[in-house]
Design a protein around this motif. Structure first.
Motif, mmCIF file in Angstrom:
data_model
loop_
_atom_site.group_PDB
_atom_site.id
_atom_site.type_symbol
_atom_site.label_atom_id
_atom_site.label_comp_id
_atom_site.label_asym_id
_atom_site.label_seq_id
_atom_site.Cartn_x
_atom_site.Cartn_y
_atom_site.Cartn_z
ATOM 1 N N UNK A 250 -20.723 1.580 -43.146
ATOM 2 C CA UNK A 250 -21.819 0.902 -43.847
ATOM 3 C C UNK A 250 -22.402 1.886 -44.851
ATOM 4 N N UNK A 251 -22.104 1.678 -46.141
ATOM 5 C CA UNK A 251 -22.576 2.659 -47.122
ATOM 6 C C UNK A 251 -23.044 1.999 -48.419
ATOM 7 N N UNK A 252 -24.025 2.657 -49.043
ATOM 8 C CA UNK A 252 -24.547 2.258 -50.363
ATOM 9 C C UNK A 252 -25.029 0.806 -50.399
ATOM 10 N N UNK A 253 -25.623 0.346 -49.298
ATOM 11 C CA UNK A 253 -26.221 -0.975 -49.261
ATOM 12 C C UNK A 253 -27.728 -0.876 -49.473
ATOM 13 N N UNK A 254 -28.327 -1.929 -49.979
ATOM 14 C CA UNK A 254 -29.769 -1.999 -50.194
ATOM 15 C C UNK A 254 -30.334 -3.056 -49.256
ATOM 16 N N UNK A 255 -31.251 -2.630 -48.390
ATOM 17 C CA UNK A 255 -31.863 -3.513 -47.409
ATOM 18 C C UNK A 255 -33.340 -3.678 -47.733
ATOM 19 N N UNK A 256 -33.778 -4.926 -47.920
ATOM 20 C CA UNK A 256 -35.165 -5.218 -48.253
ATOM 21 C C UNK A 256 -35.677 -6.325 -47.339
ATOM 22 N N UNK A 257 -36.824 -6.093 -46.720
ATOM 23 C CA UNK A 257 -37.468 -7.105 -45.884
ATOM 24 C C UNK A 257 -36.570 -7.562 -44.737
ATOM 25 N N UNK A 258 -36.144 -6.580 -43.918
ATOM 26 C CA UNK A 258 -35.527 -6.901 -42.632
ATOM 27 C C UNK A 258 -36.678 -7.068 -41.658
ATOM 28 N N UNK A 278 -33.143 1.676 -47.372
ATOM 29 C CA UNK A 278 -33.872 0.718 -46.555
ATOM 30 C C UNK A 278 -35.326 0.697 -47.009
ATOM 31 N N UNK A 279 -35.882 -0.489 -47.239
ATOM 32 C CA UNK A 279 -37.290 -0.529 -47.652
ATOM 33 C C UNK A 279 -38.001 -1.762 -47.115
ATOM 34 N N UNK A 280 -39.307 -1.583 -46.901
ATOM 35 C CA UNK A 280 -40.192 -2.674 -46.481
ATOM 36 C C UNK A 280 -39.596 -3.432 -45.302
ATOM 37 N N UNK A 281 -39.160 -2.695 -44.286
ATOM 38 C CA UNK A 281 -38.414 -3.294 -43.186
ATOM 39 C C UNK A 281 -38.814 -2.685 -41.849
ATOM 40 N N UNK A 282 -38.320 -3.288 -40.765
ATOM 41 C CA UNK A 282 -38.620 -2.849 -39.408
ATOM 42 C C UNK A 282 -37.321 -2.572 -38.646
ATOM 43 N N UNK A 283 -37.298 -1.481 -37.878
ATOM 44 C CA UNK A 283 -36.191 -1.182 -36.959
ATOM 45 C C UNK A 283 -34.827 -1.394 -37.618
ATOM 46 N N UNK A 284 -34.581 -0.663 -38.693
ATOM 47 C CA UNK A 284 -33.392 -0.923 -39.514
ATOM 48 C C UNK A 284 -32.101 -0.422 -38.884
ATOM 49 N N UNK A 285 -32.190 0.402 -37.845
ATOM 50 C CA UNK A 285 -30.991 0.933 -37.194
ATOM 51 C C UNK A 285 -31.305 1.253 -35.749
#
Length: 519
Positions: A250-258, A278-285
């Protein structure tokens, strides 16, 4: 010249008039080459080297599969228009095994499905891959596939794979829903029961309760060797993805509002997580909702406004300071973009109907290929939460580097469905709004920058910005004030934070981009 094929369905006839004769370019293929795990195990070439046909209905897609010489005869199916339940019937033949109400790629191989022209939209209709190999799906939108309610398709998965599937490349697609399980939707990208050598690249996955999974239960751990890169996950509750057994890169992905959790590695799975944003998110990993542990190797990631829950019996978040608890190797070469530029790179490349641009691996993108199948943009799904981009009300942007790209951001509040990070993603189709007509938004850096000009670019559909102040966010000092939006200049200031404070507006404003410049 087109031919109409009359296909027997039950007691009636359906004319598959949208199926064209093979096109002149006998060696037509998907744009670019498979990457990640899809490039391993002999590679993924889809219908390369076979004939090319054009389809504007689901029935025509099935007809193209069923009229091949064999189930493995290479074919590229160029799709244009809206594919839905009304135009997708079961077709029978020796080289296919199809079903109505779903695009069925079952017990076949060597197939490419690619969106062309004004775009291909699979509306409330999923794509199902089963007992198949060497499949490419590129440049299509799949939206609002339901497992309950009406109509239903593919178990509620936008794209689903199961039962001895090998070598699938899904690239430059948009997968979206309009809610979670209670609204009738399931996963956007699900694989289970022995699926390997798959890559999902340059995709947008949004507005869903579930992003996707690898393995349907804690005992279904036979799938893996899957790559996720340069994708954007936005407004997803969980499963970005959920991993059970196997290896995922899992690389170079953009995660917003998880909203609840992100990458959920469990039941012995191993995730190699490199240079994501990862931004504006909770418990991303981490490992969530189970005591069956999973593992991860992390490097180069940026966690921007990410919150973490406390560990518990069924909850093992990797943060707030994620460290590796395993090592993972992959059998292919790849080049990583720096995580700081991932939001801008993904904004320029991910999703259907963008010209199939890709990253160079150096925080820049390729030019649109001359062989790109996209000639004009498709109509955006009516259920999409994002508005169409508008022309900025400002004059030409200042020259120089926009220092907001790769920076951080925060603010006083954010309306539902918006994000602080949207003002620095180089994409006017996304935006930030406050909760109401007033509020502030900030750009921030780890080290001081000298700023003398900003550009506030509004997105259509919001209230017009009235009075504003520009503040040195680090000290609270007012740098300038005025009304409206556009390019705003002030005395050069060295700071780690610039704040744009909206003191009045005609309605809830929408700030698409907050650009910052040294001069």
């Amino acid at each position: 010249m087109k031919r109409a094929l009359a296909i027997s369905i039950g007691t009636g006839l359906v004319a598959a008039a949208a199926l064209a004769l093979p096109l002149a370019q006998a060696n037509a293929a998907a744009v670019g080459s498979a990457t990640g795990f899809a490039a391993a195990n002999g590679g993924t070439t889809g219908g390369n080297g076979g004939t090319t046909v054009r389809a504007t209905t689901g029935t025509a897609i099935h007809t193209a599969l069923c009229t091949r010489a064999s189930a493995s005869t290479p074919i590229t199916i160029e799709v244009e228009g809206t594919i839905n339940h009304g135009n997708t019937a079961k077709v029978s033949g020796d080289s296919c095994n199809t079903a109505a109400g779903v695009i069925e790629l079952k017990e076949i191989s060597n197939v490419t499905i690619i969106g062309v022209g004004g775009g291909a939209i699979f509306d409330q209709l999923g794509i199902h891959i089963r007992d198949s190999s060497n499949i490419i799906i590129q440049n299509v939108t799949v939206r609002n596939v339901k497992k309950s309610g009406s109509p239903t398709s593919n178990g509620g998965d936008a794209i689903g794979m199961e039962s001895t599937v090998r070598n699938v490349w899904v690239d430059h697609v948009t997968l979206e829903a309009s809610g979670g399980e209670s609204e009738g939707y399931d996963g956007l990208f699900d694989v289970k029961n022995d699926v390997e050598y798959v890559t999902l690249s340059y995709a947008i996955l949004r507005n869903s309760g579930r992003g996707g999974l690898i393995g349907s239960s804690e005992t279904d751990t036979g799938s893996g060797n899957i790559t996720f890169h340069h994708n954007k996950y936005e407004n997803i509750d969980s499963r970005t993805p959920l991993l059970r057994g196997g290896i995922a890169h899992i690389y170079n992905n953009h995660y917003v509002s998880l909203n609840e959790s992100g990458i959920n590695s469990r039941a012995g799975a191993k995730a190699k997580v490199d240079n994501n944003y990862f931004e504006d998110s909770k418990d991303v990993l981490g490992t969530f909702y189970t005591d069956a542990a999973g593992y991860w190797q992390v490097s180069g990631n940026i966690f921007d406004n990410v919150t973490w829950s406390s560990p518990g019996t069924d909850n093992n978040p990797a943060g707030p300071n994620p460290v590796s608890n395993t090592t993972v190797s992959v059998p292919y070469s790849y080049t990583l973009d720096n995580a700081s530029c991932v939001p801008s790179i993904v904004a320029l490349t991910a999703g259907a109907n963008k010209g199939i641009k890709t990253s160079t691996g150096t925080c820049s993108t390729t030019s649109q290929p001359s062989s790109s199948p996209t000639t004009s943009p498709s109509t955006s799904p009516s259920t999409s939460a994002s508005p169409s981009p508008s022309t900025s009300t400002s004059p030409t942007s200042p020259s120089g580097t926009n220092l907001s790209i790769g920076a951080g951001s925060d603010g006083s509040s954010k309306a539902s469905g918006t994000s602080y990070g949207n003002v620095r993603d180089a994409n006017l189709a996304t935006y930030w709004s406050p909760n109401g007509t007033t509020g502030d938004i900030s750009i921030k850096w780890d080290a001081a920058k000298t700023i003398s000009r900003i550009n506030i670019r509004e997105t259509s559909g919001g209230g017009a910005i009235g009075a504003y102040q520009v503040l040195n966010g680090a000290t609270g000092a007012v740098l300038t004030s005025g009304s409206g939006s556009g390019v705003i200049s002030f005395t050069a200031t060295s700071t780690t934070k610039i704040t744009f404070k909206i003191n009045s507006a005609s309605g809830t404003p929408r700030v698409g981009e907050f650009e910052t410049y040294a001069s």
